[in-house]
Write an enzyme that holds these catalytic residues in place. Structure first.
Site, PDB file in Angstrom:
ATOM      1  N   CYS A 152       0.875  -1.176   0.000  1.00 31.17           N
ATOM      2  CA  CYS A 152       0.000   0.000   0.000  1.00 31.17           C
ATOM      3  C   CYS A 152       0.910   1.223   0.000  1.00 31.17           C
ATOM      4  O   CYS A 152       1.553   1.526   1.000  1.00 31.17           O
ATOM      5  CB  CYS A 152      -0.914   0.011   1.219  1.00 31.17           C
ATOM      6  SG  CYS A 152      -1.932   1.512   1.353  1.00 31.17           S
ATOM      7  N   GLU A 189      -4.270   0.805  -5.648  1.00 32.74           N
ATOM      8  CA  GLU A 189      -3.355  -0.248  -6.085  1.00 32.74           C
ATOM      9  C   GLU A 189      -3.263  -0.188  -7.603  1.00 32.74           C
ATOM     10  O   GLU A 189      -4.177   0.305  -8.272  1.00 32.74           O
ATOM     11  CB  GLU A 189      -3.825  -1.637  -5.636  1.00 32.74           C
ATOM     12  CG  GLU A 189      -3.647  -1.921  -4.150  1.00 32.74           C
ATOM     13  CD  GLU A 189      -2.197  -1.982  -3.705  1.00 32.74           C
ATOM     14  OE1 GLU A 189      -1.287  -1.828  -4.570  1.00 32.74           O
ATOM     15  OE2 GLU A 189      -1.960  -2.164  -2.505  1.00 32.74           O
TER      16      GLU A 189
END
Length: 222
Positions: free
Chosen positions: A2, A103
Site C-alpha cells: 500500500c 493499487e
C-alpha cells in the site's frame, strides 16, 4: 503493498466514527496520501485523541531516519520476525484512519491505478504500527507503517496484497495492550470482499503532487 491512500472524510465525521478528538494542527483532505506526509492515526497509548504522524516507520533505535522511506508497509505474516516491527507489534500499535486506497494493476498496456474502498463509502482503519524516534540533537519524529496481508477476491485481480482493514469490532482489540499477540495476529486478515468496491481511476494519481477530488472519480465518468 500500500503506497498511496485517501483520507478526505471530514474531521467531524472521523471524530464521531472513532470517538476521538481531532488534533489542533493544520489539516487538509488527502486524495493522494503519500509516504513522509503527516496523516491521522490513533495510538494504543492514547486511543481517544487523533494524532498526525509521519508515514514511514522510523524505529526508535535507527541511526538514520531515512530508513522510514523503506518501511511504509509491514507484512502481517512476519511482524514477529522483523527487527523493525517486532517490538512495535508488542508495544506500539495504531489505527491508521482512511476511506480508500490505491493499487496498480499490471496489464499489457501498462500499470492501471484503481481506487478501492468500502461499498458504503464510510471511513475505516488500517492496522498499523508506530514508533517515536529522537535524534542526538533532540529532534523527535513520530511515525507509522501500514500492515498488509494477502489480497481478498475483490483486490486479487489488481494486486496480490492489500492493507489490513480492521473490522470495527476488532479496532479496540488491536489497541488493547491486554489482548495479547495471539488475539492481535488473529484479526490481521483480509477484509470481506463483498463489502468492498474497486474501479480504475486517472493515471494522475501516479504523481504525489496530484491531490484533488477528481483522482477518485471512475474513469468511466470522466
Amino acid at each position: 503493498m500500500c503506497g498511496r491512500y485517501t483520507i478526505f472524510t471530514e474531521p467531524r465525521r472521523l471524530m464521531e466514527r472513532f470517538r476521538a478528538e481531532w488534533p489542533d494542527a493544520p489539516w487538509q483532505p488527502r486524495y493522494n496520501a503519500a509516504p513522509t506526509q503527516p496523516l491521522p492515526v490513533l495510538l494504543n497509548k492514547d486511543p481517544r485523541r487523533i494524532r498526525l504522524l509521519r508515514w514511514g516507520l522510523i524505529p526508535h533505535w535507527a541511526e538514520d531516519p531515512a530508513i522510514g522511506n523503506r518501511l511504509i508497509n509491514a507484512r502481517a505474516e512476519t511482524l514477529t520476525q522483523r527487527p523493525s516491527f517486532r517490538e512495535a507489534f508488542r508495544r506500539r500499535r495504531c489505527l491508521v484512519l482512511a476511506d480508500g486506497f490505491y493499487e496498480w494493476q499490471h496489464t499489457p498496456r501498462g500499470r492501471i491505478p484503481y481506487w478501492i474502498g468500502l461499498q458504503d463509502r464510510e471511513p475505516f482503519a488500517f492496522a498499523g504500527l508506530w514508533d517515536r524516534w529522537e535524534s542526538p540533537e533532540g529532534k523527535i519524529i513520530e511515525s507509522f507503517t501500514i500492515i498488509t496481508t494477502v489480497a481478498n477476491e475483490r483486490v486479487a485481480p489488481i494486486h496480490d496484497r492489500m492493507p489490513v482493514i480492521l473490522l470495527p469490532e476488532h479496532e479496540a482489540i488491536w489497541l488493547d495492550d491486554a489482548a495479547g499477540p495471539r488475539a492481535w495476529q488473529e484479526i490481521l486478515r483480509p477484509y470481506p470482499a463483498d463489502r468492498m468496491i474497486a474501479y480504475p481511476v486517472s493515471a494522475r494519481v501516479n504523481s504525489p503532487r496530484a491531490d484533488d477530488p477528481t483522482l477518485i472519480q471512475p474513469l468511466s465518468e470522466r
